[in-house]
Design a protein around this motif. Structure first.
Motif, PDB file in Angstrom:
ATOM      1  N   UNK A 121       0.828  -1.192   0.000  1.00 39.01           N
ATOM      2  CA  UNK A 121       0.000   0.000   0.000  1.00 39.01           C
ATOM      3  C   UNK A 121       0.873   1.256   0.000  1.00 39.01           C
ATOM      4  N   UNK A 122       0.314   2.342  -0.493  1.00 45.86           N
ATOM      5  CA  UNK A 122       0.964   3.639  -0.400  1.00 45.86           C
ATOM      6  C   UNK A 122       0.880   4.132   1.034  1.00 45.86           C
ATOM      7  N   UNK A 123       2.003   4.627   1.571  1.00 49.69           N
ATOM      8  CA  UNK A 123       1.995   5.126   2.942  1.00 49.69           C
ATOM      9  C   UNK A 123       1.186   6.413   3.080  1.00 49.69           C
ATOM     10  N   UNK A 124       1.018   7.141   1.998  1.00 47.00           N
ATOM     11  CA  UNK A 124       0.278   8.402   2.048  1.00 47.00           C
ATOM     12  C   UNK A 124      -1.225   8.218   1.905  1.00 47.00           C
ATOM     13  N   UNK A 125      -1.628   7.502   0.867  1.00 46.50           N
ATOM     14  CA  UNK A 125      -3.058   7.399   0.560  1.00 46.50           C
ATOM     15  C   UNK A 125      -3.669   6.050   0.927  1.00 46.50           C
TER      16      UNK A 125
ATOM     17  N   UNK B 141      -3.522   3.565  -0.817  1.00 44.48           N
ATOM     18  CA  UNK B 141      -3.946   2.958  -2.077  1.00 44.48           C
ATOM     19  C   UNK B 141      -3.178   1.663  -2.302  1.00 44.48           C
ATOM     20  N   UNK B 142      -3.880   0.649  -2.803  1.00 41.93           N
ATOM     21  CA  UNK B 142      -3.250  -0.633  -3.074  1.00 41.93           C
ATOM     22  C   UNK B 142      -2.313  -0.512  -4.273  1.00 41.93           C
ATOM     23  N   UNK B 143      -1.035  -0.834  -4.063  1.00 42.65           N
ATOM     24  CA  UNK B 143      -0.038  -0.744  -5.122  1.00 42.65           C
ATOM     25  C   UNK B 143       0.333  -2.093  -5.717  1.00 42.65           C
ATOM     26  N   UNK B 144       0.019  -3.172  -5.009  1.00 41.68           N
ATOM     27  CA  UNK B 144       0.351  -4.495  -5.526  1.00 41.68           C
ATOM     28  C   UNK B 144      -0.260  -5.579  -4.674  1.00 41.68           C
ATOM     29  N   UNK B 145      -0.745  -6.624  -5.309  1.00 39.00           N
ATOM     30  CA  UNK B 145      -1.321  -7.776  -4.617  1.00 39.00           C
ATOM     31  C   UNK B 145      -0.745  -9.035  -5.248  1.00 39.00           C
ATOM     32  N   UNK B 146      -0.096  -9.861  -4.437  1.00 41.85           N
ATOM     33  CA  UNK B 146       0.573 -11.057  -4.942  1.00 41.85           C
ATOM     34  C   UNK B 146       0.087 -12.282  -4.168  1.00 41.85           C
TER      35      UNK B 146
END
Length: 276
Positions: free
Chosen positions: A13-17, A19-24
């Protein structure tokens, strides 16, 4: 980064928002049981499948990718904790039976097993390691086994092993080490001493100075006891164990099993939640 989901996935996840940045998914044949970043481009995971995997990480503003990996085999039981040092190119992994293996991160290969022996030199197995840390300054390895803290050189030689959970309160007999950290600051007075932090139940953090006595034997000296204080309960400690410690130059950040984050500034304690 988070793991422990029902689908055995690891999520970034983004530390700011947030927001999901990657799912593995299916990074291991089973649940991921431990993980640690070596640096921003290298991630180590371990699982209930007894495998340790070193991943190459590609970061961007919008996504996280894992373009390559190397599997390390050697454990016969599920791995419960990993620790890494980029400075010494060293990775350590420990499983549920207490077996501790050391790996070379550059060559991606096994180096040695850290033997656990009693005072007579007899090998001991089945003593579980709760947590491990490697100092990026000295290369010293710290292993927590129940109430006992063991310190080794980067070559696997035992420096000392002692009970660090002793106290005057009778209930402390049930205590054990819940977290570990080395202070690795640069450019301030703490660098002259090697400090080791141990987190315990009931919100206690002990700060130890690793030194030698007149006979040249390694010893731990308790420098300070820090408390995870609940300001809403007249200064009583939180009941949860301290599960994470981040020592910095002027402040020590600690987190407990219930998700609280507290900053401890030389005797004063203030919850980050209260700041917000």
């Amino acid at each position: 980064m988070e793991w422990g989901f029902a689908d055995s996935s690891v999520r970034f996840y983004s530390t700011d928002s947030r927001k999901l940045l990657g799912l593995f998914e299916h990074m291991h044949n089973g649940q991921v049981s431990a993980a640690a970043f070596v640096d921003s481009k290298t991630l180590v995971t371990a699982g209930t499948d007894c495998v340790v995997i070193v991943w190459t990480v590609a970061l961007s503003a919008k996504a996280v990718e894992l373009p390559g990996n190397v599997c390390l085999f050697g454990h016969k039981w599920p791995v419960v904790t990993v620790a890494a040092s980029k400075a010494f190119s060293t990775l350590v992994s420990a499983d549920t039976e207490g077996r501790v293996l050391m790996w070379d991160l550059n060559r991606r290969e096994f180096v040695r097993e850290i033997e656990h022996a009693d005072k007579r030199g007899r090998k001991r197995r089945g003593v579980r390691v709760q947590c491990a840390r490697i100092s990026g300054v000295t290369g010293h390895l710290a292993l927590a086994r129940g109430r006992m803290l063991a310190l080794y050189t980067v070559n696997g030689s035992l420096l000392l092993e002692r009970d660090v959970c002793g106290g005057e309160e009778e209930e402390e007999d049930e205590d054990e080490i819940a977290s570990l950290a080395f202070y690795e600051g640069v450019g301030n007075e703490w660098v002259e001493r090697e400090l080791v932090f141990t987190g315990h139940r009931r919100g206690v953090v002990n700060c130890w100075n690793l030194t030698t006595d007149r006979a040249g034997a390694w010893t731990l000296e308790l420098v300070k006891r820090l408390n995870h204080v609940d300001l809403r309960r007249e200064g009583a400690n939180y009941a949860a164990a301290v599960s994470c410690i981040l020592p910095m130059a002027q402040v020590v950040y600690t987190g407990d099993e219930e998700g609280r984050v507290v900053s401890i500034l030389f005797g004063s304690v203030r919850s980050l939640a209260d700041i917000e």
